[in-house]
Design an enzyme around this catalytic site. Structure first.
Site, mmCIF file in Angstrom:
data_model
loop_
_atom_site.group_PDB
_atom_site.id
_atom_site.type_symbol
_atom_site.label_atom_id
_atom_site.label_comp_id
_atom_site.label_asym_id
_atom_site.label_seq_id
_atom_site.Cartn_x
_atom_site.Cartn_y
_atom_site.Cartn_z
ATOM 1 N N SER A 92 0.856 -1.191 0.000
ATOM 2 C CA SER A 92 0.000 0.000 0.000
ATOM 3 C C SER A 92 0.887 1.233 0.000
ATOM 4 O O SER A 92 2.018 1.204 0.517
ATOM 5 C CB SER A 92 -0.903 0.020 1.240
ATOM 6 N N TYR A 152 -2.505 -1.914 10.110
ATOM 7 C CA TYR A 152 -2.610 -2.081 8.659
ATOM 8 C C TYR A 152 -1.414 -1.444 7.960
ATOM 9 O O TYR A 152 -0.746 -2.081 7.126
ATOM 10 C CB TYR A 152 -3.907 -1.463 8.137
#
Length: 251
Positions: free
Chosen positions: A139, A152
């Site tokens: 990400s 995350y």
């Protein structure tokens, strides 16, 4: 990674970016196996795309991964691409009285251990195949985190570092290692609100740009970065890290 003629396994391929990638690869004539937890979505995807194969997989369950690996070795010995796209995301309030770390553990199990387990299961097959590729989804939040999604973001930063090491260790083995680091994309990763958020990049536009980059072999350092990724990826090098962090994490 060559654009066609592959046998591709996509984990986490029943929704979001994983599903969109599986559909895009299938549309280009690749044999695609989609693995995921939700059987109804696997059946739906296989029905919509004849020739695409759906297979149940729970990356938290080692026995489930062994069953998939055995099936792939038997039915798809030409497997040469693994796309590790399974991931979950949850906000966490560590300043609150109710934070217990359980969500963080779930995120690490799926986002980190899931990629490691899938790679360990299929790397021996990939090493024997021409044009072999491992592509894992990290990400842009690996480079500048959103503080309300701490585990995350950290899980994606782990993958960024781990993939660099994997790429280096496999430098004399014919297995390409790619990192896909998406920006904020219209999926349901964090809920339905994200799927309709006008600030997020449309999913079809993101996947179209990714496929174009793969087709041109335009992924220096093994990083598949769409244009929207660049600002966060290079924020620290450009001296914009602190300003970018503050903009993403206002008081």
């Amino acid at each position: 990674m060559k654009p066609t003629g592959n046998t591709i396994l996509v984990t986490g391929g029943t929704s979001g970016i994983g599903r969109a990638l599986a559909e895009a690869f299938h549309a280009r004539g690749n044999q695609v196996i989609v693995a995921g937890r939700r059987q109804a979505l696997l059946d739906e995807l296989a029905a919509q795309r004849p020739g695409l194969v759906g297979w149940p997989l729970d990356l938290d369950d080692p026995a489930s991964l062994r069953r998939l690996a055995d099936a792939v070795r038997e039915r798809f010995p030409a497997l040469n691409v693994l796309v590790a796209s399974a991931g979950i995301s949850r906000p966490e309030d560590m300043a609150g009285d109710c934070w217990d770390g359980f969500d963080a553990e779930a995120i690490v199990t799926t986002n980190v251990l899931g990629v490691l387990r899938a790679t360990a299961a299929f790397l021996p097959m990939l090493k024997r195949r021409p044009h072999a590729t491992i592509m894992a989804t990290s990400s842009s939040l690996a480079f500048v985190p959103r503080a309300d999604f701490p585990a995350y973001c950290a899980s994606k930063a782990f993958l960024h570092s781990w993939l660099q090491s994997l790429r280096h260790q496999l430098r004399k083995v014919p297995v390409e290692v790619l990192e896909l680091a998406p920006p904020y994309v219209r999926t349901e990763l964090t809920g339905r609100g994200q799927a309709g958020d006008p600030r997020a990049m449309p999913l079809d536009a993101h996947v179209a740009e990714v496929m174009a980059l793969l087709g041109r072999q335009d992924h220096p350092r093994g990083e598949v970065l769409v244009e929207r990724d660049h600002a966060r990826r290079w924020a620290e090098r450009a001296g914009r890290y602190d300003a970018t962090f503050v903009a993403m994490n206002p008081d």
